[in-house]
Design a protein around this motif. Structure first.
Motif, PDB file in Angstrom:
ATOM      1  N   ASP A 159       8.134 -49.453 -16.138  1.00 48.02           N
ATOM      2  CA  ASP A 159       7.442 -50.611 -15.565  1.00 48.02           C
ATOM      3  C   ASP A 159       7.466 -51.822 -16.498  1.00 48.02           C
ATOM      4  OD1 ASP A 159       5.853 -49.524 -17.501  1.00 48.02           O
ATOM      5  OD2 ASP A 159       4.017 -49.480 -16.299  1.00 48.02           O
ATOM      6  N   LYS A 186       6.623 -51.891 -10.115  1.00 47.36           N
ATOM      7  CA  LYS A 186       7.396 -50.776 -10.642  1.00 47.36           C
ATOM      8  C   LYS A 186       8.403 -50.285  -9.611  1.00 47.36           C
ATOM      9  CE  LYS A 186       6.829 -46.327 -12.999  1.00 47.36           C
ATOM     10  NZ  LYS A 186       5.849 -45.337 -13.510  1.00 47.36           N
ATOM     11  N   CYS A 238      12.336 -49.994 -10.455  1.00 41.02           N
ATOM     12  CA  CYS A 238      12.992 -48.690 -10.369  1.00 41.02           C
ATOM     13  C   CYS A 238      14.116 -48.705  -9.335  1.00 41.02           C
ATOM     14  CB  CYS A 238      11.978 -47.605 -10.014  1.00 41.02           C
ATOM     15  SG  CYS A 238      10.832 -47.204 -11.356  1.00 41.02           S
TER      16      CYS A 238
END
Length: 443
Positions: A191, A260, A264
């Motif tokens: 993150d 996040k 990702c």
């Protein structure tokens, strides 16, 4: 020795040069000073690590951070740098250092080896490649240094910044995060936007290719004047990042916070081509996502880059060839430029070779180890495309399976040069030897 060297073609010199660097690196990693326990690595583990580093893959049988000492990590980093830059610089460096005059035939082979569009300017192009790599790697290290220094202290943080910058730009995937308990690769920084965006930028920059950057640099903002190859590479790279990222965002990381989740999704779309870092546990991803990553690994980066795989141009040509058949077009083209038939044949040959090696490697490892075929195919694709992503089975493989992965990594990095050498032999042009033509059905 001189007579033997003179009898070797440039392609043979490059191939043997890669093998020599791997052997030298393996020997250095067996020194007691190379490991933290002071006993040195056994040769098989050193050979696997050196091959993975020189072939900028990232598969490991021992954790880079906890097993190798500072000396061992420096050796690995040097091997990564040589492997990442070697394909486009070794040939020129050999002749430059020896002072040998480069013949027209040798320039022709070198031109093909680095995917250059002309014979002239090879030395100038090499200088640009070295300077560009140094600038990108130093810039990446400078951006990540504050984050790593806060986490690990000044000296260790600077080393981590340099190591991961070089590893990312060379699309190697080696990391030093093993001392973060319960974390693998860059999952600890999943993150963190600075680390994520910097690593992704370095991967894409190295994977696009130096010839593409040289074309952009010389023609600046005149996009219409870019070479067709540059346009194809940029368009293919954008699509191969955007579409997988959207899929991952919509279907794979729905339980993560929005920030996040975005990082990702984008990172997992970028890293399979062909970097080897990861910020999530692949064991938590669906089979569909793993299948997409296998495809991305096999595609890889672009010609004249630090990445492996069949290359984005080969991927684009094979797709365009299929669409041309569907539309009953005699020729395929990009951006109002026609692609010659020889290029299409080469692209199909490269694709076929990769698929055969990919499937053969996966089936062989599955048979030897008794492991699920899907997991073995993932490792096979990762090795052949010099990616370095793993489902965690590589450290536990036996000697035979490790040997298969070593062979796949080596072929994935220099195999196309072997094909180039074979194709450089003189062709017979005697028309009387042409055989009668006959059609064969394919549908």
């Amino acid at each position: 020795m001189k007579k033997i060297a003179k009898s070797l073609s440039p392609s043979q010199i490059i191939i043997l040069g890669f093998a020599g660097v791997i052997i030298l690196g393996s020997l250095l990693l067996t020194f007691p000073i190379a490991t933290r326990d002071g006993r040195g690595a056994i040769f098989s583990e050193a050979l696997f690590t050196a091959t993975s580093a020189v072939c900028v893959t990232g598969l490991v049988v021992q954790d880079t951070a906890t097993y190798w000492s500072g000396f061992g990590q420096v050796v690995i980093l040097m091997l990564i740098q040589i492997g990442g830059m070697g394909v486009v610089t070794v040939a020129v460096a050999i002749f430059a250092v020896s002072g040998k005059k480069i013949s027209l035939r040798e320039r022709s082979v070198m031109q093909e080896a680095i995917s250059a569009d002309r014979l002239g300017g090879i030395v100038r192009l090499t200088g640009f490649i070295i300077k560009a790599a140094a600038c990108f790697e130093l810039l990446g290290a400078a951006v990540m240094a504050p984050v790593f220094c806060r986490e690990f202290g000044l000296a260790k943080g600077l080393w981590y910044a340099v190591f991961h910058s070089v590893s990312a730009f060379c699309n190697a995937g080696f990391d030093l995060m093993g001392d973060k308990a319960l974390y693998s690769s860059l999952t600890y920084f999943a993150d963190n936007p600075v680390i994520n965006l910097t690593i992704m930028s370095l991967i894409v920059t190295g994977g696009i290719g130096f010839l593409t950057w040289d074309d952009i640099r010389t023609k600046k903002h005149h996009v219409r004047r870019y070479r067709m190859q540059t346009k194809v590479i940029l368009a293919a790279t954008l699509c191969l990042i955007l579409f997988p990222a959207v899929y991952f965002f919509l279907f794979e990381f729905r339980n993560l916070p929005l920030g996040k989740r975005l990082l990702c999704s984008a990172f997992q779309a970028v890293t399979p081509r062909t970097a080897g870092f990861n910020t999530v546990d692949f064991g938590l991803m669906s089979e569909n996502a793993v299948g997409i990553m296998v495809i991305l690994m096999l595609v890889g980066g672009s010609p004249g880059s630090t990445a492996g795989g069949i290359k984005t141009t080969t991927f684009a040509i094979t797709l365009s060839a299929a669409f041309s058949v569907f539309r009953r077009r005699e020729h395929l083209h990009f951006f109002k430029r026609r692609i010659d038939d020889a290029t299409v044949k080469n692209a199909l040959a490269v694709l076929g070779m990769y698929l055969v090696l990919f499937l053969s490697g996966g089936f062989a490892i599955s048979q030897v180890e008794g492991l699920p075929l899907s997991n073995c195919l993932f490792e096979s694709a990762s090795a052949l495309a010099t990616v370095g992503l793993t489902l965690g089975i590589t450290p536990g493989l036996g000697p035979a399976s490790r040997g298969i992965l070593i062979l796949l990594m080596y072929i994935g990095r220099v195999g196309w040069l072997t094909l180039l050498f074979a194709a450089s032999s003189e062709k017979k042009q005697n028309g009387a030897e042409r055989l009668p033509q006959e059609k064969i059905n394919v549908v």
